[in-house]
Enzyme design. Structure first.
Site, PDB file in Angstrom:
ATOM      1  N   GLU A   1     -16.496  23.526  19.536  1.00  0.00           N
ATOM      2  CA  GLU A   1     -16.334  22.660  18.585  1.00  0.00           C
ATOM      3  C   GLU A   1     -16.320  22.890  16.476  1.00  0.00           C
ATOM      4  OE1 GLU A   1     -14.813  20.161  19.888  1.00  0.00           O
ATOM      5  OE2 GLU A   1     -15.159  20.179  21.593  1.00  0.00           O
TER       6      GLU A   1
ATOM      7  N   ARG B   1     -13.009  22.144  14.490  1.00  0.00           N
ATOM      8  CA  ARG B   1     -12.364  20.995  13.723  1.00  0.00           C
ATOM      9  C   ARG B   1     -13.554  21.276  12.238  1.00  0.00           C
ATOM     10  NH1 ARG B   1     -14.639  16.074  18.153  1.00  0.00           N
ATOM     11  NH2 ARG B   1     -14.200  16.719  19.963  1.00  0.00           N
TER      12      ARG B   1
ATOM     13  N   ASP C   1      -7.531  25.638  28.431  1.00  0.00           N
ATOM     14  CA  ASP C   1      -6.461  25.087  28.199  1.00  0.00           C
ATOM     15  C   ASP C   1      -6.508  25.253  26.330  1.00  0.00           C
ATOM     16  OD1 ASP C   1      -8.918  23.324  26.661  1.00  0.00           O
ATOM     17  OD2 ASP C   1      -8.577  21.273  26.884  1.00  0.00           O
TER      18      ASP C   1
ATOM     19  N   GLU D   1      -2.904  15.055  23.820  1.00  0.00           N
ATOM     20  CA  GLU D   1      -2.749  15.992  23.971  1.00  0.00           C
ATOM     21  C   GLU D   1      -0.543  15.217  24.676  1.00  0.00           C
ATOM     22  OE1 GLU D   1      -6.471  16.432  23.644  1.00  0.00           O
ATOM     23  OE2 GLU D   1      -5.518  14.784  24.704  1.00  0.00           O
TER      24      GLU D   1
END
Length: 613
Positions: free
Chosen positions: A176, A180, A328, A512
C-alpha cells in the site's frame, strides 16, 4: 571551395545555436521547469533517520543493471481519434472536477495531512503510516485537472512529511505504501517535473528498501520502520512465511521507475529478484528465456496462488486462484512492465502464459436475462492440475481485468483479447445497471453458462443456484430457512435476477469498473462507453454524496442503507481521475506515452532511445 565550406559551416553553427536556444526556451515553458533546474538548491527538513547511512545485515554484493529498452516498436495503443470524436465533453468533465474539488476542500478543512477524511462525521483517521495518504495519492489528479494552485500547496505540504519513521509506530504495508505514496510521488513528478517530488520519492524509496534486508532478499510485506532504532530486532528480520501474492509481486513498476529516474539500480534489483523467483516457477512453452523459466509447479499453469511463502520462495503451493483480491495486481504489473521497460521477453512471456490460463479457467459467461454476451472473472480451486474447479464468484476488484486484457491485446497485437476485454468491461457495467442504486457490489455470485456463445435465461436454474448459495446454516431468518421458499430468499436478500448471492454488498468508492471503461474507450473510441461512464458517475454521486464529500455505502441493494463514514484515498486518486480522463480530450495522458500503476498514477513509458527522466 574553402570559402564555400566555411560559409556552410557558419550557417550550420548558426542554425544549431538557434535550435539550442529554442529548445532551452521550450524547456523553460514545460511544467515544473524551474523545479527541474533548481531542485538541488531546495531546502528540505532533515528526516528523523537517514536510511542511506544504515548498514544492512544482508547486503547485496552486486546489483542487476537497469534494463535498457528493446529496439522494438509497439503498436499504437490509443484509438486514432478524429478531430471531433476525441474532444472533451466539457460539461461532464467539469461535473467530475467539481465533485473532486468538493472532496478536496473537505479534506483540507477537516483532515489536512491526515491519511483520510471521514466524510460523514468530518473527522479524520490515520491507517497508512500517518503520512497524509489522501494528499500524496491525489497529487497527480490535481495536476491533471489543472488545479495548479492546489497542487503547489500540496507539494509544499509533502515536503514537510518525514518518510523515515511513522508517527504511530505501527508496521506499514509495503504494498500500500508503494502504490499510494511512492506511486503518487513518481506519477506527479513525471507529470509536473517538480523535483521536490522526486527528492521525497527517493527519501521514501530508501526507507522502503529496508524491508528487503532479509537473508533471501525477499521483503517483509508488513515492515516495522521504527525498528531501525533497535539494531538487534532489525537484524532478525526475515521474509514472511504466509504472504499475499499481490503484496510481494506488485512492486515492480514503482521501484523500477525510481531506478530509471535516479540511475541507482538498487530498487530495480530488489524487485527483479522477486520476479525472477516467480518466473522460475513457471513453464515456458516457448523457451525464449531458458536460464530463467523452469517447469511450472502451480496447479493452474500460468497463474500464481493467492498466498505464497516468501521465506522459502515457494510461489506455487497454494490452491486458490483469482484475478481479484490477493493477486490481482500481479498480473497487471507483469504486462505493464513490458510497457515501462520498452519491451521485456521475460515479462511478456509471463503475461501470455497468465492470460491464457485466465481465459481458460477464470473467465465465465454469466446467465443473465436477455442472453447478453458479457463476461465476468470468477475464481478457481485447484488441488492439482487435473482437478480445477471453477467458482462463478465475481469481485468488483476483478473488474480491472477487462481493461488489462484490452491493453495487452493492443500492445501485443491480439485482437481476440481486445474483444474479451470489452465483454468483461460490459459485464461489470451490467453489474452496475442490474442493481437498484446503479452500483455494483463488492462480491457477487452468479450462474456460469455452459457455453460462451449461447446462454438463454433459465429462471429455474437461477432459483436452484440461490437455494444452493443459501444453506439453512447460513440463513438467520424467522421462520428458519427450511420452511422458506426461494422467493422469500430473493425478496429478503434483495437479489435481482441472475444474482445467486451477494456476499459483500458494500461499495467503497472503488475504481476498477470505471478503470476498464477508461481503457476500453481510449483503445476503441466507442462513444457509448462515455455514456456508460456518465451514468455510473451520476448514480455513484446520488448514492454516496454526504454534506462534506462522498462516503462508502454499506448496501448497494438498499437505498436507505447507512453510509460507512469512509472515503479511501483511491476515490480521489483513481475513481474521479479515470472519470475525468474519460470525458477529457483523448490526448490528455495518452496511453502511448504513459502506463498507470494500480493506483492510477501515470508513469512515463520508455522509448527505444531510453527511458525518460
Amino acid at each position: 571551395m574553402a570559402r564555400t565550406a566555411r560559409r556552410r559551416h557558419g550557417i550550420f553553427l548558426l542554425a544549431s545555436t538557434i535550435l539550442i536556444l529554442l529548445f532551452i526556451s521550450y524547456q523553460d515553458r514545460l511544467p515544473g521547469a524551474q523545479h527541474r533546474r533548481h531542485g538541488d538548491h531546495l531546502d528540505f527538513p532533515a528526516p528523523a533517520f537517514d536510511w542511506t547511512k544504515r548498514n544492512e545485515t544482508h547486503p547485496v554484493s552486486s546489483y542487476l543493471p537497469i534494463p535498457r529498452p528493446q529496439r522494438r516498436q509497439f503498436p499504437r495503443v490509443q484509438h486514432n481519434f478524429g478531430w471531433f470524436t476525441g474532444r472533451a465533453q466539457v460539461a461532464r468533465q467539469q461535473a467530475v472536477k467539481k465533485a473532486f474539488q468538493r472532496c478536496w476542500q473537505a479534506y483540507k478543512e477537516h483532515a489536512w495531512l491526515k491519511d483520510e477524511l471521514r466524510p460523514t462525521s468530518g473527522t479524520s483517521k490515520d491507517h497508512f503510516a500517518g503520512w497524509a495518504a489522501t494528499l500524496v495519492d491525489s497529487l497527480d489528479t490535481l495536476w491533471i485537472m489543472g488545479l495548479k494552485a492546489e497542487f503547489e500547496e500540496a507539494v509544499q505540504a509533502v515536503v514537510t512529511i518525514d518518510f523515515s519513521v511513522t508517527k504511530s509506530g505501527d508496521s506499514i504495508s509495503l504494498f500500500e505504501t508503494t502504490i499510494r505514496y511512492l506511486g503518487g510521488l513518481l506519477g506527479s513528478y513525471d507529470l509536473s517535473g517538480d523535483s521536490r517530488l522526486l527528492v521525497k520519492a527517493v527519501e521514501l524509496g530508501h526507507t522502503l528498501y529496508g524491508a528487503f534486508d532479509t537473508p533471501n532478499r525477499m521483503p517483509r510485506t508488513y515492515f516495522d520502520v521504527n525498528a531501525v532504532t533497535d539494531g538487534a530486532m532489525f537484524s532478525k528480520q526475515v521474509a514472511d512465511y504466509n504472504t499475499v501474492t499481490a503484496d510481494v509481486g506488485s512492486l515492480t513498476l514503482e521501484f523500477t521507475r525510481l531506478s530509471q529516474l535516479t540511475g541507482d539500480p538498487k530498487w530495480h534489483d530488489a524487485v527483479a529478484r522477486i520476479m525472477t523467483a516467480f518466473a522460475a516457477q513457471r513453464l515456458d512453452p516457448k523457451p525464449v528465456c531458458p536460464n530463467i523459466f523452469a517447469e511450472n509447479q502451480t496447479n493452474v499453469p500460468g497463474m500464481f496462488p493467492t498466498m505464497v511463502n516468501s521465506h522459502e520462495q515457494d510461489f506455487h503451493s497454494g490452491t486458490q486462484f483469482t484475478v481479484g483480491a490477493l493477486s490481482d495486481s500481479v498480473y497487471e504489473y507483469i504486462l505493464k512492465m513490458v510497457a515501462l521497460l520498452g519491451g521485456s521477453d521475460v515479462y511478456e512471456t509471463m503475461y501470455n502464459m497468465a492470460v491464457d490460463a485466465i481465459v481458460k479457467h477464470i473467465i465465465f459467461r454469466p446467465m443473465v436475462p436477455g442472453d447478453l454476451d458479457i463476461l465476468l472473472a470468477g475464481k478457481v480451486s485447484a488441488f492439482d492440475t487435473a482437478h480445477v474447479v471453477h467458482q462463478p464468484d465475481a469481485e468488483h476488484l476483478g473488474c480491472f481485468i477487462g481493461g488489462l486484457m484490452a491493453l495487452g491485446g493492443r500492445m501485443l497485437s491480439n485482437r481476440t483479447h481486445i474483444e474479451i476485454g470489452r465483454k468483461l468491461t460490459d459485464g461489470c457495467i451490467w453489474s452496475y445497471d442490474a442493481l437498484p442504486l446503479g452500483i455494483g457490489p463488492e462480491d457477487m455470485s452468479l450462474v456460469a453458462c455452459e457455453s460462451r456463445t449461447h446462454c438463454p435465461w433459465n429462471e429455474s436454474t437461477w432459483h436452484a443456484a440461490v437455494l444452493d448459495r443459501h444453506p439453512p446454516s447460513q440463513v438467520q431468518y424467522s421462520p428458519p430457512r427450511h420452511v422458506l421458499d426461494v422467493h422469500t430468499i430473493i425478496r429478503t436478500e434483495r437479489l435481482p435476477p441472475a444474482f445467486a448471492a451477494m456476499t459483500n454488498k458494500h461499495y467503497i468508492l472503488r475504481p476498477e469498473a470505471l478503470e476498464s471503461v477508461f481503457v476500453l474507450y481510449r483503445i476503441t473510441g466507442d462513444p457509448k462507453l462515455r455514456d456508460d461512464a456518465w451514468r455510473m458517475f451520476t448514480r455513484i454521486q446520488n448514492a454516496t454524496r454526504t454534506d462534506l464529500a462522498n462516503s462508502a455505502i454499506s448496501d448497494v441493494t438498499d437505498p436507505a442503507a447507512p453510509k460507512m463514514d469512509e472515503m479511501e484515498s483511491f476515490w480521489l486518486a483513481e475513481t474521479l481521475k479515470y472519470l475525468y480522463l474519460i470525458f477529457s480530450d483523448s490526448t490528455l495522458v495518452n496511453l502511448d506515452d504513459w502506463v498507470f500503476n494500480t493506483e492510477a498514477h501515470p508513469l512515463r513509458r520508455s522509448r527505444q532511445r531510453g527511458w525518460i527522466r
